[in-house]
Design a protein around this motif. Structure first.
Motif, mmCIF file in Angstrom:
data_model
loop_
_atom_site.group_PDB
_atom_site.id
_atom_site.type_symbol
_atom_site.label_atom_id
_atom_site.label_comp_id
_atom_site.label_asym_id
_atom_site.label_seq_id
_atom_site.Cartn_x
_atom_site.Cartn_y
_atom_site.Cartn_z
ATOM 1 N N UNK A 1 35.413 9.715 67.463
ATOM 2 C CA UNK A 1 35.705 10.547 68.634
ATOM 3 C C UNK A 1 36.031 9.729 69.881
ATOM 4 N N UNK A 2 36.220 8.414 69.753
ATOM 5 C CA UNK A 2 36.517 7.590 70.936
ATOM 6 C C UNK A 2 37.699 8.148 71.721
ATOM 7 N N UNK A 3 38.736 8.592 71.030
ATOM 8 C CA UNK A 3 39.948 9.031 71.731
ATOM 9 C C UNK A 3 39.772 10.382 72.418
ATOM 10 N N UNK A 4 38.632 11.056 72.194
ATOM 11 C CA UNK A 4 38.364 12.287 72.940
ATOM 12 C C UNK A 4 38.043 11.992 74.400
ATOM 13 N N UNK A 5 37.963 10.713 74.765
ATOM 14 C CA UNK A 5 37.800 10.337 76.162
ATOM 15 C C UNK A 5 39.114 10.252 76.904
ATOM 16 N N UNK B 1 47.476 2.258 73.914
ATOM 17 C CA UNK B 1 46.641 2.942 74.894
ATOM 18 C C UNK B 1 45.171 2.752 74.602
ATOM 19 N N UNK B 2 44.368 3.223 75.508
ATOM 20 C CA UNK B 2 42.927 3.289 75.334
ATOM 21 C C UNK B 2 42.505 4.678 75.795
ATOM 22 N N UNK B 3 41.220 4.957 75.731
ATOM 23 C CA UNK B 3 40.746 6.252 76.214
ATOM 24 C C UNK B 3 40.583 6.280 77.728
#
Length: 294
Positions: free
Chosen positions: A227-231, A130-132
């Protein structure tokens, strides 16, 4: 390896990053003839049609699955009960159903409740990729290349159904592994769900400071990487946290204990202990993440 995989009709319920990428990858592999996308919003379905992710759009999952060969449930796990109850009466006897949920015990329980006679042709799955980004526009055919897809079939799952789902993911370029559903949820709580919770919490902490613009404005790559995955989709991750609550709470408790150990060393100004903790983490990262990918 046998005959080439050919799916006459694929139905993707939830045409977002995962569902859309699955369709695009199978298209590129020439493994599917027709793709029907099912979703809640006209805008996203229109975008999926425009980008040729799907051939046909529908907002009615029950009607869409009537002559399906393979159905991928790629909605947030919280939507699984409504989707499964809707499609169950109209599933053809030969159709295989799989899902892409990040939790497995709850999805399997849902399938047992709603799929009835079609349960043996349900193959629980989870692409660990996955991606954000989210939505049909975020989909791309290489998302699963070289990535793991975990299947957690049950004792009564039809072997032919497992084979079809395995071959479909392999056609997407993925590595397929089998795992017990309980083990899956415990491992993913620590390896995926915990990092997302930590990332969301860290962004909320920093955004709540007196000078958030300055904090974020002066940040370097370390914060952005952390915090990239907080998107990622708040709806999806709220569902995952509740669905895997017990395992996630246990992982959070372990993380809190680790943080407390580090905090205590900082309070004591214990440089040797901090070096030991940081070196242990660096070595584990090198062993299990960096070398694994090289």
């Amino acid at each position: 390896m046998g005959t080439k995989l050919k799916i006459n009709k694929l139905v993707v319920i939830g045409v977002g990053l995962i569902g859309g990428s699955f369709a695009l990858a199978l298209r590129r592999a020439r493994a599917v003839r027709r793709v029907v996308g099912v979703g809640r919003t006209r805008r996203n379905l229109s975008e999926a049609l425009r980008l040729k992710v799907i051939d046909e759009a529908s907002r009615d999952p029950a009607r869409a699955v009537r002559d399906a060969d393979l159905v991928l449930l790629a909605t947030p796990v919280g939507q699984m009960p409504a989707v499964m109850s809707a499609i169950a009466p109209n599933l053809p006897a030969h159709a295989v159903v799989t899902d892409a949920g990040s939790t497995k015990r709850d999805v399997i329980a849902c399938a047992r409740r709603f799929l009835g006679a079609r349960l043996s042709r349900f193959v629980p799955g989870h692409p660990v990729a996955g991606t954000e980004m989210s939505g049909a526009a975020a989909a791309f055919p290489d998302l699963f290349r070289g990535r793991n897809v975990i299947l957690t079939p049950q004792a009564g799952t039809a072997p032919g159904a497992v084979t079809l789902v395995r071959r479909a993911w392999e056609a997407c370029g993925a590595r397929v592994v089998r795992l017990d559903a309980n083990a899956h949820d415990e491992v993913l709580a620590a390896a995926s769900h915990l990092p997302h919770v930590v990332a969301y919490a860290l962004v909320n902490l920093l955004a709540g400071r007196r000078n958030p613009a300055q904090v974020f404005g002066l940040s370097a790559g370390g914060l952005r990487d952390t915090v990239r995955i907080a998107g990622s989709s708040p709806e999806m991750w709220a569902d995952i946290c509740i669905a895997n609550r017990d395992a996630l709470l246990a992982a959070l408790e372990d993380y809190e204990n680790e943080l407390e150990q580090t905090r205590a060393a900082i309070e004591r100004a214990d440089v040797p202990e901090l070096r030991r903790l940081f070196a242990r983490a660096r070595d584990a990262r090198e062993k299990f993440l960096v070398r694994k990918r090289s």
